[in-house]
Design a protein around this motif. Structure first.
Motif, PDB file in Angstrom:
ATOM      1  N   GLY A 182      -0.939   4.355  -7.423  1.00  0.00           N
ATOM      2  CA  GLY A 182      -1.968   4.082  -6.428  1.00  0.00           C
ATOM      3  C   GLY A 182      -3.355   4.070  -7.053  1.00  0.00           C
ATOM      4  N   GLY A 213       1.558  -3.712  -0.791  1.00  0.00           N
ATOM      5  CA  GLY A 213       2.181  -2.413  -0.488  1.00  0.00           C
ATOM      6  C   GLY A 213       3.318  -2.102  -1.448  1.00  0.00           C
ATOM      7  N   THR A 245      -0.325   0.952   1.252  1.00  0.00           N
ATOM      8  CA  THR A 245       0.934   1.088   1.993  1.00  0.00           C
ATOM      9  C   THR A 245       1.250  -0.162   2.815  1.00  0.00           C
ATOM     10  OG1 THR A 245      -0.418   2.307   3.592  1.00  0.00           O
ATOM     11  CG2 THR A 245       0.994   3.608   2.149  1.00  0.00           C
ATOM     12  N   ILE A 260      -2.154   8.217  -3.044  1.00  0.00           N
ATOM     13  CA  ILE A 260      -2.140   6.809  -2.675  1.00  0.00           C
ATOM     14  C   ILE A 260      -0.741   6.227  -2.896  1.00  0.00           C
ATOM     15  CG2 ILE A 260      -3.117   4.540  -3.312  1.00  0.00           C
ATOM     16  CD1 ILE A 260      -5.642   6.009  -4.181  1.00  0.00           C
ATOM     17  N   MET A 261      -0.378   5.263  -2.065  1.00  0.00           N
ATOM     18  CA  MET A 261       0.817   4.426  -2.268  1.00  0.00           C
ATOM     19  C   MET A 261       2.113   5.128  -1.922  1.00  0.00           C
ATOM     20  SD  MET A 261       1.533   1.927  -5.542  1.00  0.00           S
ATOM     21  CE  MET A 261       3.000   2.816  -6.043  1.00  0.00           C
ATOM     22  N   PRO A 279       4.415   6.387   1.532  1.00  0.00           N
ATOM     23  CA  PRO A 279       4.486   6.202   2.988  1.00  0.00           C
ATOM     24  C   PRO A 279       3.996   7.448   3.720  1.00  0.00           C
ATOM     25  CG  PRO A 279       6.566   5.601   1.918  1.00  0.00           C
ATOM     26  CD  PRO A 279       5.723   6.257   0.875  1.00  0.00           C
TER      27      PRO A 279
END
Lengths: 409, 409
Positions: free
Chosen positions: A324, A357, B88, B122-123, B125
């Motif tokens: 991320g 995503g 996401t 981050i990234m 769910p």
């Protein structure tokens, strides 16, 4: 330990007809280390260079630019390590000139035929007397076979000397291309990097050299970064001695011109990569490819945002697929109308992100497997066009902090 | 250990009439930590905010912008830590909406009257089911006196909760201003920072709020950096409940308007500084003042170049007055026609560089003395004009690498 950077083998560095290197120990900063190098050029050699875009450029960079602009035939380059002669004001410029004058006197040429280079600590007065006093010893040492010694003579925080060499054949004649570079920190070249010298004995129209050195820098040194700090002393010089004996190359678009360009780029890129592989504290060599951009420039913006992010770099150090952080860097790189819904991300062969995503198929252990390697390719698709660009960098480790918190002491 | 950042004292955080906080433990990422906070607003409150310029902005940021644009009267803000809900894709946006819908249903208002915020990794769910399930507990906890708990409830890698509070008198009535913030890494706000919330019960024309929140951000969160990484989730929100009982402030230029602005800026800047003082691995708090520029923008460029340079930051960590690194950063900051011969550099009271070069009077021990402190001001004069600007940052230490190489694990 550098990342997959073999020690240089002096026997593999081809001499370049018309070039000799002499190295001396003059105690610029520390005793008993090779810290003064002189590159002597035969009459008739051509030289072109690119220099740092740092507005605080060092005194020798200012003098180099001036001498190259005057168009005098360059007969020697003189390089000291241990002191950058940057942030030294008017006295620094006087010291660089004094070095040129002393060497010109020994070589019986004009001071404008000498190019000076310095590398090391910024904002300390150059010990010009010790450099001038050491010039005769450097000249006495001059030999065509001393490329490996010169590579050692220009090191600062480098842990290994850096050199590359290729031979090719043009018009039935052997052409040699050999270069050296130095640098491990304060590396984000923005014209060229902190000292790279590539010489060839190819016979090439001197008028082609300025564009050639720019193209080589753009494909090599201008695509690397270690810490994002553009040096005050970056200089990349291309020397052609024209002594290989083949017919003069008058266009880079000719077959011979292309062969020469390819050989030069191979050497320049190997030298640039060597700097990243020996980056301060580096444990990984990372290739950042950005594709699908509208322009090469915006691909570069994204690639450098990733390559400069301390969060991305520490995640690579930890082999932690905290990917991320890469997306965040893509997002803040500066493309105002970027659509995050079109972003793709690959880590080597692992497809991580699709349409902005995380892919449901992505497994953390696959990312982990790639992150554990020492050579990693990050590939980002922007989904906006057909342009692409590539930047090379390294990770950010504890040793980077240790080296830079201890340097000078 | 944060740099000169006292622990917050809940008794010093003034309640703001019309604001209640409820906090719950729902196990977003780890069990047994306060990770869900709900800020409940009385009817009639006004809200304005600024958000990250990162194009990879998080799903909640997208939903916040949409809800604020719709102009619905905001009744609650909901904040989870442990997961940023960024990178996401479409499911992330659906999860942010689902959170708003669940809270709106409990409060019997419209989903557009809820603003969602997320912070964390981050990234990954968002575990929206656990968040929705935890909302009733957060509501049951709601109290006007729960600012300190909320400051704790929004922490990620922060080592201390961050809050600030002032009281002032307007028209004979007591006005309360209280705020909280979080953030320690991925900090280079470019509109606002990763979660700051400031509320006041001042009675102020709601039409003034958008410009006010921008001005506050520009004087506080938009002038700090830790690692140059602009977050995907930066959000800075200003809430006015209008319940203090004085006549409405209709202009920021009035005496009351100025008094309120000063109080708000004091809180915003204290919260922003707290983030730097608690910067990941920080050991020093550094103020970078750049003056003598043609525009504020070019002063900011130079200040951020210094504040982002890993070489400058590691030198501060080492208390090593390797100040040439600062000059190099000035030089590469991006001012194309900068004249290095006009540069001045002070380190606190020590005048280091004049007319671009090191002053003969400068003594390394004086630089060393300043560098050993925990609060240092770098002052750069550009000699080009009368504009100036200031940025606050911290050093780069081993602990920064440790924290960011270990985060997530």
């Amino acid at each position: 330990m550098p990342v997959n950077l073999p020690l240089i083998d002096p026997a593999q560095l081809h001499a370049v007809a018309g070039v000799r290197w002499g190295i001396a120990e003059v105690g610029v900063r520390k005793a008993h280390r090779k810290d003064l190098s002189v590159m002597l050029l035969d009459e008739g050699a051509s030289v072109a260079g690119v220099f740092t875009s740092n507005r605080y450029c060092a005194a020798p960079v200012q003098v180099c630019r001036e001498h190259l602009t005057q168009g005098s035939a360059v007969r020697a380059l003189v390089i000291n390590t241990g002191n950058a002669n940057a942030g030294t004001g008017a006295p620094g410029v006087a010291h660089a000139r004094q070095t040129c004058e002393a060497l010109a006197s020994l070589l019986q040429c004009a001071p404008a035929q000498i190019l000076p280079f310095s590398t090391g600590v910024i904002m300390e007065p150059l010990p010009v007397d010790r450099i001038v006093a050491g010039l005769p010893a450097a000249l006495a040492d001059a030999q065509a076979a001393h490329w490996a010694q010169a590579a050692e003579g220009i090191m600062t925080t480098d842990t290994q000397p850096k050199a590359a060499s290729v031979q090719l054949s043009i018009g039935g004649k052997t052409v040699n291309i050999t270069g050296i570079s130095k640098g491990a920190g304060m590396i984000r070249p923005n014209m060229a990097t902190m000292l790279g010298f590539v010489a060839t004995d190819a016979n090439i129209d001197p008028a082609l050299l300025p564009a050639l050195v720019k193209a080589l820098a753009d494909g090599s040194f201008n695509r690397i970064t270690i810490d994002g700090d553009t040096s005050t002393n970056d200089s990349f010089m291309l020397i052609a001695t024209h002594q290989a004996g083949h017919a003069q190359i008058t266009s880079l678009d000719s077959a011979d011109g292309q062969a020469l360009f390819k050989g030069l780029m191979q050497v320049a890129r190997q030298l640039a990569h060597a700097i990243v592989r020996d980056g301060e504290g580096a444990t990984k060599f990372i290739t950042v490819q950005v594709e699908g951009g509208r322009t090469g420039e915006e691909c570069r913006l994204v690639a450098y945002a990733i390559a400069h992010s301390p969060l991305v770099k520490t995640a690579f150090f930890a082999s932690d697929p905290n990917l991320g952080r890469i997306l965040a860097a893509v997002g803040y790189a500066g493309i105002a109308d970027l659509d995050q819904g079109l972003i793709e991300l690959h880590l080597d062969d692992v497809h991580v992100v699709s349409q902005g995503g995380r892919r449901p198929e992505y497994r953390e252990e696959d990312g982990q497997r790639v992150m554990k390697g020492s050579e990693i390719t990050v590939r980002v698709g922007l989904g906006r066009g057909t342009a692409s660009d590539t930047v090379w960098t390294c990770d950010l480790s504890h040793d980077y902090v240790t080296i830079n918190a201890d340097y000078r002491s």
